[in-house]
Structures are given as C-alpha cells and as structure tokens.
Design an enzyme around this catalytic site. Structure first.
Site, PDB file in Angstrom:
ATOM      1  N   GLY A   1      -4.096  -3.366   7.160  1.00 29.86           N
ATOM      2  CA  GLY A   1      -2.834  -3.158   7.366  1.00 29.86           C
ATOM      3  C   GLY A   1      -2.738  -1.582   8.553  1.00 29.86           C
ATOM      4  O   GLY A   1      -4.175  -1.429   7.917  1.00 29.86           O
TER       5      GLY A   1
ATOM      6  N   LYS B   1      -1.447  -0.967  -4.692  1.00 29.64           N
ATOM      7  CA  LYS B   1      -2.532  -0.004  -3.946  1.00 29.64           C
ATOM      8  C   LYS B   1      -2.072   1.655  -4.049  1.00 29.64           C
ATOM      9  O   LYS B   1      -1.381   1.424  -3.497  1.00 29.64           O
ATOM     10  CB  LYS B   1      -2.388  -1.135  -2.699  1.00 29.64           C
ATOM     11  CG  LYS B   1      -3.916   0.108  -1.926  1.00 29.64           C
ATOM     12  CD  LYS B   1      -4.989  -0.734  -0.733  1.00 29.64           C
ATOM     13  CE  LYS B   1      -4.997   0.348   0.194  1.00 29.64           C
ATOM     14  NZ  LYS B   1      -5.694  -0.378   1.139  1.00 29.64           N
TER      15      LYS B   1
ATOM     16  N   ASP C   1      -7.043   2.856  -3.594  1.00 30.09           N
ATOM     17  CA  ASP C   1      -8.306   3.087  -1.755  1.00 30.09           C
ATOM     18  C   ASP C   1      -8.368   4.631  -1.876  1.00 30.09           C
ATOM     19  O   ASP C   1      -7.274   5.722  -1.418  1.00 30.09           O
ATOM     20  CB  ASP C   1      -7.304   2.589  -0.798  1.00 30.09           C
ATOM     21  CG  ASP C   1      -7.604   2.552   0.121  1.00 30.09           C
ATOM     22  OD1 ASP C   1      -8.940   3.188   0.554  1.00 30.09           O
ATOM     23  OD2 ASP C   1      -7.207   2.121   1.749  1.00 30.09           O
TER      24      ASP C   1
ATOM     25  N   LYS D   1      -9.447  -6.300   8.511  1.00 30.10           N
ATOM     26  CA  LYS D   1      -8.527  -5.736   9.405  1.00 30.10           C
ATOM     27  C   LYS D   1      -8.542  -6.669  10.516  1.00 30.10           C
ATOM     28  O   LYS D   1     -10.197  -6.118  11.587  1.00 30.10           O
ATOM     29  CB  LYS D   1      -8.549  -4.554   9.555  1.00 30.10           C
ATOM     30  CG  LYS D   1      -7.801  -3.787   8.122  1.00 30.10           C
ATOM     31  CD  LYS D   1      -7.555  -2.123   8.518  1.00 30.10           C
ATOM     32  CE  LYS D   1      -7.039  -1.813   7.344  1.00 30.10           C
ATOM     33  NZ  LYS D   1      -7.081   0.033   7.323  1.00 30.10           N
TER      34      LYS D   1
ATOM     35  N   LYS E   1      -2.994   5.452  -2.753  1.00 28.50           N
ATOM     36  CA  LYS E   1      -4.272   6.090  -2.554  1.00 28.50           C
ATOM     37  C   LYS E   1      -4.515   7.344  -3.321  1.00 28.50           C
ATOM     38  O   LYS E   1      -3.591   7.518  -3.517  1.00 28.50           O
ATOM     39  CB  LYS E   1      -3.716   7.183  -0.930  1.00 28.50           C
ATOM     40  CG  LYS E   1      -3.325   5.658   0.075  1.00 28.50           C
ATOM     41  CD  LYS E   1      -4.185   5.123   0.795  1.00 28.50           C
ATOM     42  CE  LYS E   1      -3.894   4.236   2.106  1.00 28.50           C
ATOM     43  NZ  LYS E   1      -4.987   3.524   2.997  1.00 28.50           N
TER      44      LYS E   1
ATOM     45  N   ASP F   1     -13.888  -1.327   3.269  1.00 24.49           N
ATOM     46  CA  ASP F   1     -12.636  -1.568   4.497  1.00 24.49           C
ATOM     47  C   ASP F   1     -13.784  -0.600   5.767  1.00 24.49           C
ATOM     48  O   ASP F   1     -14.331  -1.442   5.828  1.00 24.49           O
ATOM     49  CB  ASP F   1     -11.555  -0.449   4.051  1.00 24.49           C
ATOM     50  CG  ASP F   1     -10.377  -0.900   4.564  1.00 24.49           C
ATOM     51  OD1 ASP F   1     -10.844  -0.733   6.310  1.00 24.49           O
ATOM     52  OD2 ASP F   1      -9.225   0.175   4.671  1.00 24.49           O
TER      53      ASP F   1
ATOM     54  N   SER G   1       1.159  -1.669  -0.083  1.00 29.91           N
ATOM     55  CA  SER G   1       0.139  -0.679   0.119  1.00 29.91           C
ATOM     56  C   SER G   1       1.386   0.596  -0.178  1.00 29.91           C
ATOM     57  O   SER G   1       1.366   1.414   0.910  1.00 29.91           O
ATOM     58  CB  SER G   1      -0.445  -0.147   0.948  1.00 29.91           C
ATOM     59  OG  SER G   1      -1.458   0.965   1.243  1.00 29.91           O
TER      60      SER G   1
ATOM     61  N   GLU H   1     -11.046   0.717  -3.483  1.00 28.83           N
ATOM     62  CA  GLU H   1     -11.265   0.308  -1.851  1.00 28.83           C
ATOM     63  C   GLU H   1     -12.111   2.020  -1.737  1.00 28.83           C
ATOM     64  O   GLU H   1     -11.913   2.573  -1.405  1.00 28.83           O
ATOM     65  CB  GLU H   1      -9.796  -0.360  -1.058  1.00 28.83           C
ATOM     66  CG  GLU H   1     -10.107  -0.422   0.082  1.00 28.83           C
ATOM     67  CD  GLU H   1      -8.728  -0.645   0.668  1.00 28.83           C
ATOM     68  OE1 GLU H   1      -8.236  -1.319   0.368  1.00 28.83           O
ATOM     69  OE2 GLU H   1      -7.946  -0.580   1.807  1.00 28.83           O
TER      70      GLU H   1
END
Ligand code: OSB
Ligand code: MG
Length: 368
Positions: free
Chosen positions: A291, A162, A189, A263, A164, A239, A136, A214
C-alpha cells in the site's frame, strides 16, 4: 477506444493519525486523481501515489505533476488504444517515473473494464471473491502503545500484523510482540534501514517465527539481499528493490527474495503488476499487495489486483476508515472479519464521491 479528455484533480487529505516510518512522520496526503474519458463519454479513474518527499522512491507529488502533464498525457490524448496493455508500451519511451505512469495507466484500465462491461477484477483475470487483509502499523511512541494497537487490530480480525522496524527499534520490539501474541501471523518491514554489517542483529529475528522480513537492505540492492537470504531462515520479501518484472526475475534467480510485495504504483501500472504476478506464480513465489496510504480510488485498484490467484498472502490494503474520516468513494471500503469483498460492478466497482472530492480539491486541469 479513443482517449478524448483527461481531467487531473489535485487533492490534499489529512489522515486520522500520522504514519511513522524510519524516515519520518506523514499525516498529509497530496495526490492527483486522473479521470480519463473515451469517445462515448465513459470515464475511468486513477490515483497517483508519490509522496511530497522522495523517501520511498525518487518520485514526488511535483515530479508526478510534471511527468503526467508534460510527457504522459500528450502520449495518450486523442490516441486510439484497443487494450490497456498498450499503455505501458506507449510509455516505454519515458524512463522510470513509474508512479506517474501508473496513475494514468490504471485509469485507462478502469475505463476499459467499464467499456467492456466487466469488473476490473475480471478484466485482470481475478479469481477470488474476497481478499485477506493485513495491517501495516507505523512506529509507535512506546512498546506498550504498540502492543495495545496490535491487540486492537487482532480483535478487529486483521489476518496479519506488519510492524515497521529500524536500527534501535527492532529485536526487543519483535520479542515483546511475540511474547504477547505467540501465534499471530507477524512480519517486519525495515524500509531499507539496515546493511549487511547488521547481519548478527538480523539473524536474531530467526528466533521469532516471522512470516517474512520486508526490504531489510538498500532500496536498489539485490546482491546483498541474496547473501543475507542464504544465512537467514526468515524469508525475505522485497518491496523497494522490485520496479519491474525484469527486477523480479533477477531477484528470484539470484535468491534475493522468497516473497514479493507488489505495489501497482512502484512498478508503473497494472500491466507490469500482472506480469510480476504471473512470473512469481510460475516460479512458486507468493505475492501480496502493498500500500501507499491510498485514498479510495487507489485502494479500489489494489483490491482488484489482489483478486488474482497468486496473491496468497494478506496485503496492506486496509478499509477506508483506517486512514480517512471520510473516503472519496462510495460505498467506502469495509473490512469484515479480516476480508474485503471484491466488488462485482463495472470497473473499479466504487463510485467517486464528488461531494467529498470537492472538499479536498486544490486545483483541476483539463486536457482535451
Ligand atoms: O514500505 O510498504 C511500505 C507506507 C508508505 C510507504 C511505504 C510503505 C508503507 C506501508 C503502509 O507499509 C502501507 C499502507 O497501509 O498503505
Ligand atoms: Mg515496505
């Protein structure tokens, strides 16, 4: 087993580099290590996940301390617990505060696995010997820098990338990434930074063969996500919206999500995480393990969970050296060709490194 004693250590570690999301930049990680002892002197370890500020969920380091010290530990100390699944039932009288609950519960899972001479993976019903690892990547200062960072991770063997995204840092970034890496497994995400009013923009993401997007919409929404998913080819992965197996069931039934990021901390522990895993497996919804910028104890729990059969997509649990100069466990977690081997030793399968823990220790409280 009887929970005879609990040691709560407060640590502060600094990450190698800041992690930047739509909410801001993080480089300091403060957390608690819970060491839970049984009547025979066995001990199990857990790590709390909440951040200093309540931007991801409502919990913080300080609310975690309050809940664990004043409510959760008194519920388990000197109590007889025959299986860790009982812990979430004992904690059910306390509303939410999932991250605080998880920190204690996962330690009891580790303790239980050690007492019964099995790995945590085995105790949970894990089946795989190695897990696939994705990475990520936080928001970078320039797109050029992002392309360079992504290229390095691909060369290191990570199984999916991944990134952001947030309003103003989205389509152009994804387009450039796709151009540079036409076939890399790629996902974005948004950490809840869009609304349905951004539909036209989100729809453009369909042009870039993303594995999933996400949490594009509000952290507590499943209705708008269902509306969005109907119009979007890119699968949505929830998420923030999924705090329990009940949330997962509702979101799947409503069509709000096609993938779930599990998670352990967000859902209140390993028992709930396993329930969500089992439900998703039954419904044909793949899951992966998210994570929380964890140190080694938290990572170790993630690895054990990821060995369950429906974790068919690469997760966010990178190796120790990705975030830390020196991790708090021995051996450290290593990624080889995009895989982490699931340890076979008892419990989490890594030893807490007391010398390193001592270096980052702010405070210790003992409950007995
Ligand atoms: O949304 O998955 C997230 C980090 C902090 C808070 C939320 C998230 C993340 C990550 C990084 O994406 C996960 C990790 O590398 O531990
Ligand atoms: Mg996320």
């Amino acid at each position: 087993m009887i929970i005879k004693k609990i040691t709560m250590r407060h640590l502060k570690m600094t990450m190698k580099k800041p992690f930047v999301t739509s909410f801001g930049s993080m480089q300091e990680k403060e957390f608690f290590l819970l060491e839970v002892f049984d009547e025979n002197g066995n001990s199990g370890w857990g790590e709390s996940a909440a951040f200093k500020a309540p931007w991801y969920t409502e919990e913080t380091v300080q609310t975690t301390l309050h809940m664990i010290r004043d409510f959760l530990i008194p519920l388990v100390l000197n109590k007889e617990i025959s299986h860790p699944d009982e812990v979430s039932e004992i904690f059910a009288t306390i509303r939410k505060n999932n991250m605080a609950k998880a920190a204690v519960e996962v330690a009891i899972w580790d303790l239980y696995a050690k007492r019964t001479d099995q790995s945590l993976s085995q105790a949970l019903g894990g089946v795989t010997e190695k897990i696939e690892v994705g990475i990520s990547i936080g928001i970078q200062t320039t797109t050029e820098k992002l392309l360079e960072v992504v290229s390095n991770y691909i060369q290191e063997g990570y199984k999916r990338i991944k990134v952001k995204i947030k309003p103003g840092y989205d389509i152009e970034v994804i387009q450039k990434l796709r151009e540079a890496f036409p076939s890399v497994p790629l996902m974005a995400d948004a950490n809840s930074s869009y609304t349905l009013e951004d539909f036209e923009l989100l729809k453009q993401l369909d042009d870039y063969q993303l594995m999933m997007i996400e949490q594009p919409l509000a952290n507590d929404d499943i209705v708008d996500h269902a509306k969005l998913q109907k119009q979007l080819n890119t699968p949505i992965c929830l998420d923030e919206s999924i705090l329990s197996v009940a949330d997962a069931r509702n979101a799947i039934e409503l069509g709000s999500t096609k993938v779930i990021n599990i998670k352990i901390a967000r859902v209140g522990g390993l028992t709930e995480a396993k329930k969500i895993h089992d439900l998703c497996m039954e419904k044909g919804v793949p899951v992966w393990c998210g994570g929380m910028l964890e140190a080694g104890i938290g990572r170790a729990h993630n690895i054990a969970l990821t060995s369950l059969p429906n974790f068919t997509l690469p997760g966010d649990t990178a190796g120790s050296s990705h975030y830390w100069e020196e991790d708090i466990i021995s051996p450290e977690i290593v990624v080889v060709n995009g895989y982490i081997e699931v340890p076979k030793g008892n419990g989490i399968g890594y030893e807490p490194n007391m010398k390193v823990i001592q270096r980052y220790l702010l405070d210790t409280i003992v409950f007995e």
